[in-house]
Scaffold this active site. Structure first.
Site, PDB file in Angstrom:
ATOM      1  N   HIS A 208       0.598   9.028  -7.883  1.00 19.97           N
ATOM      2  CA  HIS A 208       1.383   9.058  -6.430  1.00 19.97           C
ATOM      3  C   HIS A 208       3.047   9.143  -6.630  1.00 19.97           C
ATOM      4  CE1 HIS A 208       2.473   7.353  -2.837  1.00 19.97           C
ATOM      5  NE2 HIS A 208       3.542   7.916  -2.609  1.00 19.97           N
TER       6      HIS A 208
ATOM      7  N   ASP B 187       6.539   6.476  -6.664  1.00 20.97           N
ATOM      8  CA  ASP B 187       7.161   7.502  -5.934  1.00 20.97           C
ATOM      9  C   ASP B 187       7.779   8.587  -5.988  1.00 20.97           C
ATOM     10  OD1 ASP B 187       6.499   7.767  -2.634  1.00 20.97           O
ATOM     11  OD2 ASP B 187       7.569   6.126  -2.179  1.00 20.97           O
TER      12      ASP B 187
ATOM     13  N   HIS C 148       6.337  12.505  -5.284  1.00 11.84           N
ATOM     14  CA  HIS C 148       6.880  13.138  -4.440  1.00 11.84           C
ATOM     15  C   HIS C 148       7.596  14.661  -4.772  1.00 11.84           C
ATOM     16  CE1 HIS C 148       4.419  11.060  -1.079  1.00 11.84           C
ATOM     17  NE2 HIS C 148       5.094  10.272  -1.824  1.00 11.84           N
TER      18      HIS C 148
ATOM     19  N   GLU D  47       2.034   1.457   4.736  1.00  6.93           N
ATOM     20  CA  GLU D  47       4.011   1.160   4.102  1.00  6.93           C
ATOM     21  C   GLU D  47       4.707   1.091   5.302  1.00  6.93           C
ATOM     22  OE1 GLU D  47       6.656   4.151   1.541  1.00  6.93           O
ATOM     23  OE2 GLU D  47       5.279   5.702   2.899  1.00  6.93           O
TER      24      GLU D  47
ATOM     25  N   HIS E 249       4.591  17.171   6.756  1.00  3.10           N
ATOM     26  CA  HIS E 249       5.690  15.913   6.985  1.00  3.10           C
ATOM     27  C   HIS E 249       4.530  15.450   7.936  1.00  3.10           C
ATOM     28  CE1 HIS E 249       8.820  13.036   8.065  1.00  3.10           C
ATOM     29  NE2 HIS E 249       9.154  13.521   6.991  1.00  3.10           N
TER      30      HIS E 249
ATOM     31  N   PHE F  42      17.367   8.355   2.116  1.00  4.21           N
ATOM     32  CA  PHE F  42      16.550   8.701   1.144  1.00  4.21           C
ATOM     33  C   PHE F  42      16.669  10.189   1.806  1.00  4.21           C
ATOM     34  CE2 PHE F  42      11.681   9.280   0.034  1.00  4.21           C
ATOM     35  CZ  PHE F  42      12.002   8.905  -0.972  1.00  4.21           C
TER      36      PHE F  42
ATOM     37  N   HIS G 150      -0.714   8.268   2.573  1.00  2.00           N
ATOM     38  CA  HIS G 150      -0.444   7.618   3.310  1.00  2.00           C
ATOM     39  C   HIS G 150      -0.603   6.797   4.027  1.00  2.00           C
ATOM     40  CE1 HIS G 150       2.290   9.453   0.063  1.00  2.00           C
ATOM     41  NE2 HIS G 150       3.454   8.987   0.746  1.00  2.00           N
TER      42      HIS G 150
ATOM     43  N   TRP H 219      15.783   4.440   4.570  1.00  3.41           N
ATOM     44  CA  TRP H 219      15.429   6.265   4.418  1.00  3.41           C
ATOM     45  C   TRP H 219      16.256   7.153   4.532  1.00  3.41           C
ATOM     46  CZ3 TRP H 219      10.562   8.708   4.071  1.00  3.41           C
ATOM     47  CH2 TRP H 219       8.819   7.555   3.642  1.00  3.41           C
TER      48      TRP H 219
ATOM     49  N   GLY I 188       5.948  10.675   5.087  1.00  2.00           N
ATOM     50  CA  GLY I 188       6.928  10.518   6.573  1.00  2.00           C
ATOM     51  C   GLY I 188       7.235   9.546   6.568  1.00  2.00           C
TER      52      GLY I 188
ATOM     53  N   HIS J 100       0.509   3.490  -1.158  1.00  3.74           N
ATOM     54  CA  HIS J 100       1.179   2.140  -0.924  1.00  3.74           C
ATOM     55  C   HIS J 100       0.327   0.633  -0.478  1.00  3.74           C
ATOM     56  CE1 HIS J 100       5.148   3.846  -1.385  1.00  3.74           C
ATOM     57  NE2 HIS J 100       4.644   5.218  -0.640  1.00  3.74           N
TER      58      HIS J 100
END
Length: 532
Positions: free
Chosen positions: A114, A441, A116, A359, A295, A209, A356, A206, A328, A384
């Site tokens: 996992h 991640d 990205h 999460e 996304h 991030f 996903h 987020w 996302g 997650h």
């Protein structure tokens, strides 16, 4: 769980019931108590495994160091220091001084499942790229840096009132040789000495991030840089004793110097060819696969087109293309149910899912109901799965169907789901031997190793004090078992991992086998590294 229930029925019968009877003796009581502990250990992750002679010796060494860290954690400053109680940014120095961590670093960890795009390799990987010709930077909102390669200085900026500036010129006029690297890396890395101030909640974390990703992507999405960064990602994992990866990515926005963008299949072809070259350069690495992960803010029409692309990629790159996901922030993005017709169409066409889901800490809402749709759509793994334990029926179905959860502890903390690792719900999965894999991640943007820091947190904190070498071994084996590899690939990968495991045992014994008990007590974490 049935073993525990049966054991307790026996204990209740012996210790007390509705009828009056003599209490057990202390010896009888302690025997029953030990039986409870042994039964719990047997159903814990890795608890049913046995260790051979070398493994037993390595386990004694490892657990000596671990016990010392627990003792230090519970006693120092009234128990206020322990890796699990602190934000990872505050615990890093102590963790990296730990002999437990040093052993985990050299341990063969199998697969990383996992991760990205441009968040994986360390941000330092971009610093060499930042010396390339034709790179420009621009200050976006709130001094947020953006990068882009252009054939010549563009006559516009990234927003009104700005211009694109030459990175080469910035370097020429920088106050020191390292100033540019520090400036750029700060714009890409989530590290801060004050995470509670800068990331007070999940939404703030987020937002920042995603800005960091945008900064890295402008530089990293230039095709030569994109492929170089991916090569660096493979090497980053090899250096951390990981032999196989499954990366997720958007497969968009990758561009040539003339600003034309590549299609998803063209990008995937470049990644596959880069992987092939890496395997020639480093034959000790086992391989990689790719999960197409656009996304979740896309429209259903767009997702439908991306699924059509997935079908073509599955046909064109059957050994490299693994499946489909949506990424996302779940709290704000469209749920899986929003794309149900498109996802059912993908199922009909044989596309595997790696969703996903869960999460979030918004439990009992439409957000964590993504878990329902992930399981009903027969996802291969759950990314997650933080909220899964709040759904007991789904939890049992996922366990029955062997749908592994990709647990990303450090990411969950940095993005605001858990403050104290001891409270991470994955402990519940581990105590029930649920299929779990540990993943990182976005380790590059977080400033972590490819996998070792997350393994350390899982072993030292989420596994509890009694988790031992069997726990680590099971995590590594799970990473192969629950990967997207075909059955034949898994057999070969398992054999390669076992050879690496044997070498690892010898290396731990060589480095630490002559340690005395006092060495174990003295050489774990120097007090100078303890963050109070």
């Amino acid at each position: 769980m049935a073993k525990i229930a049966l054991l307790f029925s026996v204990i209740i019968f012996l210790v007390g019931s509705t009828t009056v009877q003599a209490a057990p003796s202390i010896d009888e009581y302690m025997a029953l108590r030990n039986q409870v502990l042994q039964t719990e250990d047997s159903i814990f992750l890795g608890g049913s495994a046995t260790l051979d002679g070398r493994e037993t010796l390595v386990n004694e060494i490892l657990m000596g160091f671990k016990t010392k860290e627990y003792t230090l954690g519970m006693e120092t400053n009234n128990g206020e220091w322990f890796a699990g109680t602190k934000h990872i940014f505050h615990a890093m120095e102590a963790i990296e001084a730990s002999n437990v961590f040093k052993i985990i670093r050299i341990m063969p960890k199998g697969a990383a499942l996992h991760m990205h795009d441009v968040t994986v390799a360390p941000t330092s990987s971009f610093m060499n790229i930042s010396t390339w010709a034709n790179l420009y930077y621009c200050e976006g909102d709130n001094n947020h840096l953006l990068f882009r390669f252009y054939p010549s200085p563009p006559p516009f900026g990234c927003r009104e009132g700005t211009i694109w500036k030459s990175v080469a010129s910035l370097r020429e006029n920088a106050p020191s040789a390292g100033w540019v690297e520090e400036y750029f890396q700060r714009s890409m890395n989530m590290y801060t000495p004050t995470p509670d101030v800068e990331y007070p909640n999940t939404n703030v974390a987020w937002n920042l991030f995603e800005k960091k990703i945008t900064t890295a992507a402008g530089m990293g999405d230039y095709l030569p840089a994109y492929l170089q960064y991916y090569y660096d990602t493979l090497k980053y994992h090899l250096d951390d004793n990981v032999m196989y990866i499954e990366m997720r990515g958007l497969l968009n926005s990758v561009y040539h110097l003339n600003q034309t963008e590549l299609g998803a299949r063209e990008i995937l072809r470049g990644l596959k060819e880069t992987t092939d070259q890496f395997l020639i350069d480093y034959p000790d690495f086992f391989g990689a696969k790719y999960i197409y992960a656009p996304h979740r803010f896309n429209t259903p029409v767009d997702i439908g087109a991306m699924i059509d692309d997935s079908v073509l990629m599955k046909t064109e790159f059957p050994q490299y293309f693994a499946g489909f996901d949506l990424v996302g922030q779940e709290d704000k993005g469209s749920p899986l149910l929003f794309f149900l017709p498109q996802l059912l169409n993908a199922t009909d066409k044989g596309v595997k899912f790696f969703f996903h889901a869960g999460e979030t800490d918004w439990r009992g809402t439409k957000i964590d109901e993504n878990l329902i749709d992930a399981v009903l759509l027969n996802t291969t793994r759950i990314g997650h799965g933080y909220a899964l334990y709040s759904h007991p029926y789904l939890y049992e179905k996922a366990k029955e169907q062997q749908i592994a959860v990709e647990v990303c502890p450090i990411s969950n903390q940095i993005l605001g789901l858990v403050k104290d690792f001891r409270n991470h719900p994955a402990f519940n999965y581990m105590r029930d031997d649920f299929p779990v894999v540990i993943a990182a991640d976005g380790p590059g943007i977080y400033g972590m190793s490819a996998l070792s820091h997350d393994y350390y947190v899982a072993f030292m904190v989420m596994g509890g004090e009694h988790a031992d070498l069997r726990f680590l071994k099971k995590l590594a084996q799970n990473s192969i078992q629950y990967s997207a590899m075909e059955a034949g690939e898994k057999v070969v990968a398992q054999a390669l991992w076992e050879a690496k495991w044997s070498t690892f045992l010898d290396e731990v014994i060589r480095q630490y086998g002559n340690s005395t008990e006092q060495d174990v007590m003295d050489n774990s974490i120097p007090m100078s590294a303890v963050v109070l």
